[in-house]
Design an enzyme around this catalytic site. Sequence first.
Site, short mmCIF file in Angstrom:
data_model
loop_
_atom_site.label_atom_id
_atom_site.label_comp_id
_atom_site.label_asym_id
_atom_site.label_seq_id
_atom_site.Cartn_x
_atom_site.Cartn_y
_atom_site.Cartn_z
CE LYS A 216 -10.86 -145.10 51.36
NZ LYS A 216 -10.48 -146.50 51.40
CE LYS B 173 -2.67 -147.82 49.58
NZ LYS B 173 -4.01 -148.42 49.37
CE LYS C 177 -11.42 -148.11 45.38
NZ LYS C 177 -10.22 -147.61 45.61
N1 AQP Z 1 -8.90 -143.10 55.01
C1 AQP Z 1 -8.81 -144.22 55.70
N2 AQP Z 1 -9.16 -144.24 57.01
C2 AQP Z 1 -9.05 -145.38 57.74
N3 AQP Z 1 -8.60 -146.54 57.23
C3 AQP Z 1 -8.25 -146.56 55.92
N4 AQP Z 1 -7.77 -147.53 55.14
C4 AQP Z 1 -7.55 -147.03 53.89
N5 AQP Z 1 -7.88 -145.74 53.85
C5 AQP Z 1 -8.32 -145.41 55.09
C6 AQP Z 1 -7.54 -148.88 55.60
O1 AQP Z 1 -6.29 -149.30 55.12
C7 AQP Z 1 -6.36 -150.69 54.83
C8 AQP Z 1 -5.81 -150.92 53.46
O2 AQP Z 1 -6.65 -150.37 52.51
P1 AQP Z 1 -6.32 -150.60 50.99
O3 AQP Z 1 -5.19 -149.76 50.60
O4 AQP Z 1 -6.15 -152.02 50.71
O5 AQP Z 1 -7.65 -150.19 50.30
P2 AQP Z 1 -8.42 -148.85 50.28
O6 AQP Z 1 -9.27 -148.79 51.50
O7 AQP Z 1 -9.14 -148.78 48.96
O8 AQP Z 1 -7.30 -147.74 50.34
P3 AQP Z 1 -7.14 -146.44 49.53
O9 AQP Z 1 -6.04 -145.66 50.14
O10 AQP Z 1 -8.47 -145.74 49.39
O11 AQP Z 1 -6.64 -146.96 48.13
P4 AQP Z 1 -7.13 -146.59 46.70
O12 AQP Z 1 -7.14 -145.09 46.63
O13 AQP Z 1 -6.18 -147.19 45.74
O14 AQP Z 1 -8.48 -147.20 46.58
C9 AQP Z 1 -7.80 -151.13 54.98
O15 AQP Z 1 -7.93 -151.78 56.22
C10 AQP Z 1 -8.54 -149.84 54.97
O16 AQP Z 1 -9.73 -149.93 55.75
#
Ligand code: AQP
Length: 341
Positions: A202, A205, A119
């Site tokens: 990955k 969001k 990040k």
């Molecule tokens: N691409 C993914 N594939 C599988 N699992 C995923 N998770 C997130 N993206 C994927 C799972 O969703 C849960 C919540 O994640 P989070 O939103 O708290 O954090 P994150 O993993 O950082 O999600 P994002 O979408 O990537 O958010 P941003 O872009 O804001 O950093 C977790 O169980 C995660 O494993």
Amino acid sequence: MTESRFAPRIFSGIKPSGGLTLGNYLGAIKRFVEAQDRGGAETIFCVVDLHAITVWQDPAELRAATREVAAGFLAAGIDPERSILFNQSRVSAHAELGWIFNCVARLGWMNRMTQFKEKAGKNAEAQSLGLYAYPSLMAADILLYHATHVPVGEDQKQHVELTRDIAGKFNHDYGVDFFPLPEPVIEGPAMRVMNLRDGTRKMSKSGESDMERINMTDDAATIAKKFQKARTDAAPLPATVAELEGRPEARNLVEIYAALAGITPQAVLDRHGGAGWGAFKPALAELAVETLSPVSREMARLMADPTEIDRLLARGAERARALAQPILERTFDIVGLVRGG
Ligand code: AQP
């Protein structure tokens, strides 16, 4: 679940840092619902708004995303009676235990967290201290409830391992057996849903382009367009999973199909091996729409009444507080913080 002196308790959270994606649904929410419905363990789910603000959030967008994530949980089948569902900032014990764990976690451990490196990129100096310390707040989220199992996507495994390290060091330093060592629960296909434009990254969001992700609120036409424009290579679908090696985009689409259909990637190839993308992508889009549209319709209905969502979250927070407060008080006591009088 393995034998432990701790009653089985499941905790997991989602950050309201934007709208929910297909990655959040397949990697997290769908499995949370399965865990709830399976029974045998108390289930606690949290919209982790304090984690979202580790990077800048517009306040109005944060409020909307918090309600959207809550609506996503509810629409997918989380029952606010059978599970505890709340937003993190309403239970101040998360931040309090997070501080204690900041004093337990070691800088060397934090420096190994790959998500921070990803990040922060080349710009680590300009990141918030909160983004760096975020894994110790996540440890607090889990351990505040003495959770024993944490269903997460593959990307969060390292953070759950850090949580075990923090729990172990706390127990060791204070000579207690107070915190459980929680286990990450990572199972099934598509545990890491990848970006539609780059199969090595990955699906997130907060990724730059909307075309790289499927949002839970996307309509059928948008989902079809995004899959149709998803990057792939020129070769047709292979006959075996082994032949997906070195083809990250192809693997991703096959795994998404498998997760949506509830079958193995090999079963997808048994059905579609030899097909070109022109045939497979519309089949995948159709399956995604079929799975997501009842959930997104229900999300829209719930989001039309934000007061009701807030009421449910407040009620969930009350129940969460009742579990958390005695654990926090006992932690303060173990540490030597004076509470009497
Ligand atoms: N691409 C993914 N594939 C599988 N699992 C995923 N998770 C997130 N993206 C994927 C799972 O969703 C849960 C919540 O994640 P989070 O939103 O708290 O954090 P994150 O993993 O950082 O999600 P994002 O979408 O990537 O958010 P941003 O872009 O804001 O950093 C977790 O169980 C995660 O494993």
